[in-house]
Write a protein that holds these residues in place. Structure first.
Motif, PDB file in Angstrom:
ATOM      1  N   GLN A  43     -33.464  -7.314  20.987  1.00 39.74           N
ATOM      2  CA  GLN A  43     -34.045  -5.986  20.786  1.00 39.74           C
ATOM      3  C   GLN A  43     -35.243  -5.774  21.727  1.00 39.74           C
ATOM      4  O   GLN A  43     -35.434  -4.681  22.246  1.00 39.74           O
ATOM      5  N   CYS A  44     -36.030  -6.799  21.924  1.00 38.09           N
ATOM      6  CA  CYS A  44     -37.166  -6.690  22.847  1.00 38.09           C
ATOM      7  C   CYS A  44     -36.682  -6.390  24.260  1.00 38.09           C
ATOM      8  O   CYS A  44     -37.276  -5.580  24.971  1.00 38.09           O
ATOM      9  N   LEU A  45     -35.619  -7.061  24.677  1.00 36.49           N
ATOM     10  CA  LEU A  45     -35.055  -6.800  26.004  1.00 36.49           C
ATOM     11  C   LEU A  45     -34.556  -5.363  26.119  1.00 36.49           C
ATOM     12  O   LEU A  45     -34.707  -4.718  27.155  1.00 36.49           O
ATOM     13  N   LYS A  46     -33.970  -4.858  25.051  1.00 34.91           N
ATOM     14  CA  LYS A  46     -33.536  -3.459  25.042  1.00 34.91           C
ATOM     15  C   LYS A  46     -34.737  -2.525  25.176  1.00 34.91           C
ATOM     16  O   LYS A  46     -34.673  -1.522  25.881  1.00 34.91           O
ATOM     17  N   ASN A  47     -35.820  -2.860  24.481  1.00 39.72           N
ATOM     18  CA  ASN A  47     -37.025  -2.030  24.585  1.00 39.72           C
ATOM     19  C   ASN A  47     -37.614  -2.063  25.994  1.00 39.72           C
ATOM     20  O   ASN A  47     -38.103  -1.056  26.500  1.00 39.72           O
ATOM     21  N   ILE A  48     -37.560  -3.240  26.623  1.00 42.50           N
ATOM     22  CA  ILE A  48     -38.032  -3.336  28.005  1.00 42.50           C
ATOM     23  C   ILE A  48     -37.164  -2.467  28.903  1.00 42.50           C
ATOM     24  O   ILE A  48     -37.667  -1.739  29.766  1.00 42.50           O
ATOM     25  N   ALA A  49     -35.867  -2.524  28.697  1.00 41.36           N
ATOM     26  CA  ALA A  49     -34.956  -1.676  29.479  1.00 41.36           C
ATOM     27  C   ALA A  49     -35.267  -0.206  29.248  1.00 41.36           C
ATOM     28  O   ALA A  49     -35.249   0.603  30.187  1.00 41.36           O
ATOM     29  N   LYS A  50     -35.563   0.161  28.014  1.00 42.53           N
ATOM     30  CA  LYS A  50     -35.923   1.548  27.681  1.00 42.53           C
ATOM     31  C   LYS A  50     -37.189   1.967  28.419  1.00 42.53           C
ATOM     32  O   LYS A  50     -37.258   3.048  29.006  1.00 42.53           O
ATOM     33  N   GLU A  51     -38.177   1.089  28.417  1.00 44.11           N
ATOM     34  CA  GLU A  51     -39.431   1.420  29.095  1.00 44.11           C
ATOM     35  C   GLU A  51     -39.224   1.564  30.602  1.00 44.11           C
ATOM     36  O   GLU A  51     -39.797   2.449  31.225  1.00 44.11           O
ATOM     37  N   LEU A  52     -38.397   0.695  31.187  1.00 45.64           N
ATOM     38  CA  LEU A  52     -38.088   0.834  32.611  1.00 45.64           C
ATOM     39  C   LEU A  52     -37.365   2.147  32.876  1.00 45.64           C
ATOM     40  O   LEU A  52     -37.627   2.830  33.870  1.00 45.64           O
TER      41      LEU A  52
END
Length: 180
Positions: free
Chosen positions: A163-172
């Motif tokens: 989920q954290c990786l998904k959030n990082i992708a969202k922020e990018l």
């Protein structure tokens, strides 16, 4: 005195040459004027105003897409902003008037964040006047916030690494989106 056939042919040749030269000069002047206008258009500032939605925040962006600097003479918005729309800040009802007198270099932008769900009007009309050292420009921008962003950006919360990786992708994704 009578003109011989040779004299008449020479006079016709001279007149044809003169006419051809005049036409060439006229075409050259017209081409130079068009080239001058094209060069001016390619070197002028080009201020644009547009909205970008990221999550529940609406960014109204004022950006110079041109290749020369612009001085903002006047910018106004038909919408009168409330404290709730601008995150509780007391900036007044016409927050964009603060840009009057600002210098926008090529590529420079101002991003004004608004609380998306708190905006009371859908239709925004901006009038802007700006100048360079040589020329003055004016433009009007009209857009509907709900039409420009019909789908909300929704992302899940994170409880694990995936989920954290998904959030990082969202922020990018959001970073790329805000640079539009």
């Amino acid at each position: 005195m009578e003109l011989s056939i040779s004299d008449i042919i020479q006079i016709i040749g001279i007149l044809a040459s003169l006419l051809t030269s005049l036409i060439a000069i006229i075409i050259s002047v017209i081409t130079l004027r068009q080239n001058s206008k094209m060069i001016e258009e390619s070197l002028r500032p080009n201020i644009q105003i547009y909205p970008v939605y990221i999550n529940s925040i609406v960014y109204i962006i004022v950006k110079n897409f041109g290749s020369s600097q612009a001085y903002i003479d006047e910018i106004s918005c038909s919408h009168k902003f409330t404290k709730k729309e601008i995150f509780g800040d007391d900036l007044g009802t016409d927050i964009f008037e603060r840009l009057n007198g600002a210098l926008f270099s090529p590529g420079y932008s101002i991003k004004c964040p608004l609380v998306g769900y708190a905006v009371t009007d859908d239709l925004f009309k901006f009038d802007i006047k700006y100048h360079t050292n040589k020329k003055r420009y004016s433009d009007t921008f009209l857009f509907n916030l709900t039409i420009n962003a019909p789908f909300a950006d929704v992302y899940p919360s994170s409880n694990n690494t995936e989920q954290c990786l998904k959030n990082i992708a969202k922020e990018l994704h959001d970073i790329v989106k805000i640079n539009l």
